[in-house]
Design an enzyme around this catalytic site. Structure first.
Site, short mmCIF file in Angstrom:
data_model
loop_
_atom_site.label_atom_id
_atom_site.label_comp_id
_atom_site.label_asym_id
_atom_site.label_seq_id
_atom_site.Cartn_x
_atom_site.Cartn_y
_atom_site.Cartn_z
CB THR A 376 93.29 75.74 34.03
OG1 THR A 376 92.24 76.67 33.62
CG2 THR A 376 93.95 76.04 35.40
CB THR A 394 94.37 79.42 34.04
OG1 THR A 394 93.22 79.12 33.22
CG2 THR A 394 93.74 80.61 34.75
CG ASP A 418 87.31 83.19 35.81
OD1 ASP A 418 86.32 82.43 35.46
OD2 ASP A 418 88.43 82.82 36.11
CB SER A 448 87.12 77.64 40.77
OG SER A 448 86.01 78.11 40.54
#
Ligand code: DON
Length: 565
Positions: A376, A394, A418, A448
């Site tokens: 990322t 990312t 994710d 995140s």
């Protein structure tokens, strides 16, 4: 003859390496007075600075730096991915911009399950079904439209177009990864000549005529050039051919969204960070609020007490993440409750200073971590008017799904991983989830990513963020504490060793030399499990103090680079 040939080859190799180290001379630490860019590649950082020298503001610089990263950092810089940014204007207005990928309209809760209800390994990570609807082009355009200063959008893409057209020498790290993933590239893109060759060496030129063509289309047509017409059709065709379900309407309907940022006080500071669909702001806010009740400064950096407290807070916060966090447009995320002092007091009620609480006692479950390496990328920028932007973007894994839109020269993300494919079954970062992060059409998968800006007395104090999957939140958390509580400068705070606990698996991941042998012994005695890992996070940060900008790139990432003036 053969000998002569070998000598020539060796000389060429030496030349290319010298050439590369010359080009890849990076600054990991820089003090400047006016403006600064920290990114994962020196070509990109320099472009950002150049844009500001031409009169552009932080957002103009961010857009140009991001497009440049899509060229020079293909493993994470992207057109085919998504991200988040926190913007703070010179007047003090703070905004969050969400350009996260969305699930295609035909996606559903059981997308990755077999007829027995088990998760089919790899389906959410590789190939067409792993691809979320990309958000980057829409996000950069929305940021520029609202906050950019330069009038011509195409000026922001011009440097990236040049780099793609003329080529640039790949760094050692990029060459290594291009070689490492060659097999995957071949699997999904057997005829691709741009990214696949026998063996990449540092200094080899990566020339990307297809990507240059796409960037030119975006430069003239704006996001429509990407989300409609030939490029959109090529994305759909390639995704379909690779087993995916994305349709042209999915692209046409994509929207970046401005959101209210999460703002949490920490001592004399305000921390501004990303709301859902990222977990970053809430989790960071919970961690800071919990530790603010204890005398960290007195306890000291990475002592038993400090580490134990941080780890115990992290376990509880990541357990909350698994249960309550997801896209708030689809699920009622209890943001205020999670950040309330009363809730956090209750959450820490079973905390004991001498004993680890096993994760099983907080929430049951266990699993193994996936071995893929991740990428990322983050950009921190401050401009001459002290406008600041913190942006993390990312493709998820290195080169995302490994699927390339061949005729237009870019990789597609594998962000669908994710989502929580099934309650309690971990994704590639070992993160679990439940209903809040279940797959649904058009929903954004929980992230995140934690792009953050810290202010003090209404002035920008720190701009920071990092890649690192599940470790992003704790890396940002530690970097803030390192400056605020442990009196480090920006460079020291970024280079300091890191550790991380994410509730499950139930161990403290730590970098070599993060703790003294004595602290390791104390942690084990208290019942903690420990696992040493190679490295955690690549933080890119800027600190404003005494009228100067102090920029720090992470020495963990060879190509991280700070530029400023
Ligand atoms: O959004 C997320 O949380 C992940 N897709 C980020 C992936 C990542 O940071 C990989 N890198 N190191």
């Amino acid at each position: 003859m053969q000998k002569l040939f070998l000598i020539i080859i060796s000389l060429m190799l030496v030349w290319s390496c010298q050439n590369n180290s010359e080009v890849y001379k990076t600054h990991k630490h820089l003090i400047a007075d006016t403006a600064m860019v920290v990114s994962a590649n020196p070509f990109a950082s320099k472009i950002g600075v150049q844009i500001m020298k031409q009169g552009g503001n932080a957002i103009d610089a961010l857009v140009a730096t991001n497009f440049a990263l899509a060229v020079v950092y293909p493993r994470a810089g992207n057109l085919g991915g998504g991200g988040f940014m926190i913007i703070r204007t010179p007047k003090g207005e703070a905004t969050a911009l969400d350009f996260r990928e969305t699930a295609p309209a035909q996606a559903h809760k059981n997308l990755y399950l077999d007829s027995q209800g088990n998760v089919i390994p790899g389906l959410s990570r590789n190939g067409g079904l792993a691809v979320g609807v990309p958000g980057t082009v829409a996000g950069l355009y929305a940021a520029w439209q609202k906050y950019g200063r330069l009038k011509k959008w195409s000026d922001l893409l011009a440097p990236a177009i040049r780099l793609a057209e003329e080529g640039f020498p790949v760094s050692e790290a990029e060459a290594h990864r291009l070689n490492k993933y060659k097999k995957d590239f071949l699997k999904w893109n057997p005829t691709n000549k741009t990214f696949i060759k026998d063996h990449w060496l540092a200094g080899d030129y990566l020339v990307q005529p297809e990507l240059a063509k796409t960037l030119k289309i975006i430069a003239t047509k704006g996001p429509k050039g990407f989300y409609e017409g030939a490029v959109a059709q090529a994305i759909v065709d390639k995704v379909t051919k690779s087993g995916g379900i994305m349709k042209i309407e999915d692209l046409k309907n994509y929207c970046a969204k401005f959101r209210e940022p999460i703002v949490v006080p920490y001592k004399d500071y305000q921390v501004i960070s990303m709301p859902p669909p990222s977990s970053g702001g809430i989790a960071l806010g919970q961690l800071l609020k919990i530790v603010s009740r204890y005398p960290l400064k007195k306890w000291g950096f990475h002592t038993y007490k400090t580490t134990h407290l941080m780890v115990e807070a992290e376990k509880r916060v990541y357990a909350d993440r698994a249960k309550y966090l997801g896209d708030s447009d689809f699920y009622p995320v209890p943001i205020d409750s999670l950040l309330s002092e009363a809730y956090l007091t209750r959450r820490m009620a079973d905390f004991r200073m001498d004993k680890a609480t096993p994760s099983k006692a907080i929430f049951p479950g266990d699993f193994k971590l996936h071995k893929e390496s991740f990428e990322t990328t983050h950009i921190s920028i401050v401009d001459p008017d002290k406008m600041a932007v913190s942006c993390t973007t990312t493709l998820n894994s290195n080169y995302g799904s490994k699927v390339i839109v061949d005729d237009y020269g870019f990789f597609l993300n594998n962000e669908m991983d994710d989502f929580s494919a099934k309650p309690g079954v971990p994704n590639q970062f070992g993160l679990i989830g439940a209903e809040a992060n279940a797959i649904a059409p058009h929903k954004r998968m929980l992230s995140s990513m934690t792009p953050s800006i810290v202010t003090k007395n209404d002035h920008v104090f720190m701009v920071l963020g990092t890649p690192g999957g599940s470790t992003i939140i704790t890396s940002v958390f530690q970097t803030i504490l390192n400056v605020v509580d442990f009196d480090m400068n920006m460079y020291e705070a970024v280079q300091a060793k890191r550790f991380h606990h994410q509730f499950l698996p139930d161990y403290i991941m730590y970098e070599k030399k993060a703790f003294t042998p004595e602290v390791i012994k104390q942690l084990k005695q208290a019942g903690h499990h420990l696992k040493q890992v190679k490295s955690i996070g690549y933080v890119k940060a800027i600190l404003l103090s005494n009228g100067h900008l102090e920029g720090a790139g992470d020495t963990r990432n060879q190509d991280d680079d700070v530029e400023g003036y």
